[in-house]
Scaffold this motif. Structure first.
Motif, mmCIF file in Angstrom:
data_model
loop_
_atom_site.group_PDB
_atom_site.id
_atom_site.type_symbol
_atom_site.label_atom_id
_atom_site.label_comp_id
_atom_site.label_asym_id
_atom_site.label_seq_id
_atom_site.Cartn_x
_atom_site.Cartn_y
_atom_site.Cartn_z
ATOM 1 N N LEU A 1 0.845 -1.188 0.000
ATOM 2 C CA LEU A 1 0.000 0.000 0.000
ATOM 3 C C LEU A 1 0.879 1.236 0.000
ATOM 4 O O LEU A 1 1.813 1.345 0.807
ATOM 5 N N VAL A 2 0.574 2.198 -0.868
ATOM 6 C CA VAL A 2 1.219 3.504 -0.869
ATOM 7 C C VAL A 2 0.148 4.527 -0.530
ATOM 8 O O VAL A 2 -0.845 4.647 -1.253
ATOM 9 N N GLN A 3 0.323 5.243 0.587
ATOM 10 C CA GLN A 3 -0.717 6.157 1.051
ATOM 11 C C GLN A 3 -0.112 7.510 1.392
ATOM 12 O O GLN A 3 1.099 7.652 1.500
ATOM 13 N N ASN A 4 -0.996 8.509 1.586
ATOM 14 C CA ASN A 4 -0.481 9.858 1.837
ATOM 15 C C ASN A 4 -1.054 10.514 3.086
ATOM 16 O O ASN A 4 -0.798 11.688 3.319
ATOM 17 N N GLY B 1 -3.974 7.385 7.939
ATOM 18 C CA GLY B 1 -5.138 7.217 8.783
ATOM 19 C C GLY B 1 -5.709 5.813 8.747
ATOM 20 O O GLY B 1 -4.987 4.815 8.829
ATOM 21 N N LEU B 2 -7.039 5.747 8.589
ATOM 22 C CA LEU B 2 -7.752 4.477 8.668
ATOM 23 C C LEU B 2 -7.267 3.468 7.639
ATOM 24 O O LEU B 2 -7.152 2.273 7.936
ATOM 25 N N THR B 3 -6.957 3.916 6.429
ATOM 26 C CA THR B 3 -6.520 2.982 5.391
ATOM 27 C C THR B 3 -5.249 2.248 5.795
ATOM 28 O O THR B 3 -5.080 1.067 5.497
ATOM 29 N N SER B 4 -4.344 2.935 6.471
ATOM 30 C CA SER B 4 -3.122 2.267 6.931
ATOM 31 C C SER B 4 -3.456 1.169 7.928
ATOM 32 O O SER B 4 -2.896 0.063 7.867
ATOM 33 N N LEU B 5 -4.365 1.442 8.865
ATOM 34 C CA LEU B 5 -4.762 0.426 9.842
ATOM 35 C C LEU B 5 -5.410 -0.767 9.154
ATOM 36 O O LEU B 5 -5.183 -1.923 9.526
#
Length: 421
Positions: A293-296, A299-303
């Motif tokens: 996963l690559v996120q910016n 928040g919730l998506t990382s969890l």
């Protein structure tokens, strides 16, 4: 002094009873805010778990409690700043972080919200939970002044804790990990508890069969390395640039979720990014299909990725909370923050196939290994309120996360300032 709350009596929580063994009547009110999806996502999961434990739950949107559609105006302004003027948002974030308290306009609005909160609270309320900083500020003020006699609990949805998350009067701040718990304590939180994340139970690690099926459902290549790019429900940030850089790195194909940003989806397709989606209902399935996963925003998506056994990288993060969350997750050993674009390909390869990725998967899954959780902590507070007129006060104990079970608060504060295990 800051305290770590004592363990929850799981039996009492599960049976909705207090120490006397009698049913503990009443409900829990959860106050969130429809600012993005993270605050509402945590509130939704908390509500589901409290209901499963036998507690009626009432959900409110804090923005609706502000006068004259002010909440919607605030949300719209925040959205536009992230999309059009991120440097302005960074300056505002830094200013409020230094101030450590709401500004004059915010305090005036919070005063109006406090009155509405009190009028709307059902008579059988036994605890109130906030998943949004300004809601916690309003509730804490009511609790501190004596106008609210039941426990107030803040659930920290971010891994980094802005000072506005911590309000005088709040009885306890629940955190997913010891680092945000320590940051909250450093900002003066009266009580902190590492209670674990709030994530939909559909997010689980996938085996080879589930992985193949997920890729087939989404029309994704069966044998390619896939990097899932997510930019929240608003699809803000340098999403198109990141997608092109991941594609051009040659390490993985970008699979992009644009949320409700239809213009972004069309722009990515026009730029030749092949696998682009708008709002995705089956995010657990899409995570099953991905390799990283690559996120910016952090928040919730990382969890959700941690629960799915997916390694996580923060890259070209949003200003303000996006960057501070990335730093906190990096310190915790849960996600790597890629600051140098020239390191993108190497880090992604290491996360997908190397020991760093395996270590992050293990650390992420360990977040969900502890029994109890935020719902049990809330029930403990509600049970205490229903059987005693005395305020619920966290007992001084060590952190209840297994990885930090014997760690003193001073050690955790050091962790929050730069170290990690």
């Amino acid at each position: 002094m800051s305290y770590i709350a004592s363990p929850v009596d799981a039996d009492a929580a599960a049976h909705h009873t207090g120490p006397s063994g009698q049913p503990a009547p009443g409900r829990v009110v959860v106050v969130s805010a429809s600012v993005g999806a993270g605050h509402d996502g945590a509130a939704d999961q908390l509500g589901r778990r409290l209901t499963a434990l036998g507690w009626p739950v009432e959900r409110w949107d804090f923005l609706d409690l502000l006068p004259a559609r002010t909440g919607q105006l605030m949300c719209g302004s925040y959205h536009r700043m992230l999309a059009l003027a991120p440097s302005l948002y960074q300056r505002i974030h830094d200013t409020t972080e230094r101030a450590g308290r709401p500004g004059a306009l915010q305090r005036a609005l919070l005063g109006r919200a406090q009155s509405r909160l009190l009028r709307r609270l059902p008579a059988d309320t036994r605890a109130v939970v906030s998943t949004y900083p300004l809601a916690g500020q309003a509730l804490g003020a009511l609790r501190r002044s004596g106008r609210l006699s039941v426990p107030v609990i803040t659930y920290l949805t971010d891994f980094s804790v802005h000072p506005l998350w911590v309000a005088p009067g709040v009885d306890v701040h629940l955190a997913a990990h010891a680092i945000p718990a320590a940051e909250a304590a450093g900002h003066g939180a009266a009580g902190t508890l590492v209670a674990g994340p709030l994530v939909d139970e559909r997010f689980t690690p996938a085996g080879a069969v589930e992985r193949r099926a997920a890729r087939a459902r989404f029309g994704l290549p069966a044998d390619e390395r896939l990097a899932l790019l997510v930019a929240g429900s608003w699809g803000v940030g340098e999403v198109a640039r990141v997608a092109a850089e991941v594609r051009d790195s040659g390490t993985a194909l970008p699979v992009v979720v644009c949320g409700r940003n239809e213009a972004l989806r069309r722009r990515l397709l026009a730029a030749g990014i092949r696998h682009v989606y708008g709002w995705v209902a089956d995010m657990p399935g899409l995570m099953h299909a991905a390799d990283v996963l690559v996120q910016n925003a952090g928040g919730l998506t990382s969890l959700e990725a941690f629960a799915s056994g997916l390694p996580v990288a923060g890259y070209r993060c949003l200003p303000g909370h996006g960057r501070t969350n990335a730093a906190a997750l990096d310190r915790a050993g849960l996600a790597v923050w890629i600051r140098d674009p020239e390191r993108l390909a190497a880090v992604l390869a290491e996360l997908m196939d190397g020991p760093r990725g395996r270590g992050q998967r293990a650390a992420g899954l360990a977040l969900f290994a502890s029994p109890g959780g935020p719902a049990h902590a809330v029930v403990r507070a509600a049970v205490s309120a229903s059987v005693s007129a005395a305020p619920w006060i966290p007992a001084p104990r060590d952190v209840q996360d297994p990885a930090y079970r014997t760690a003193p608060l001073g050690t955790l504060t050091d962790l929050a300032q730069g170290g990690h295990r």
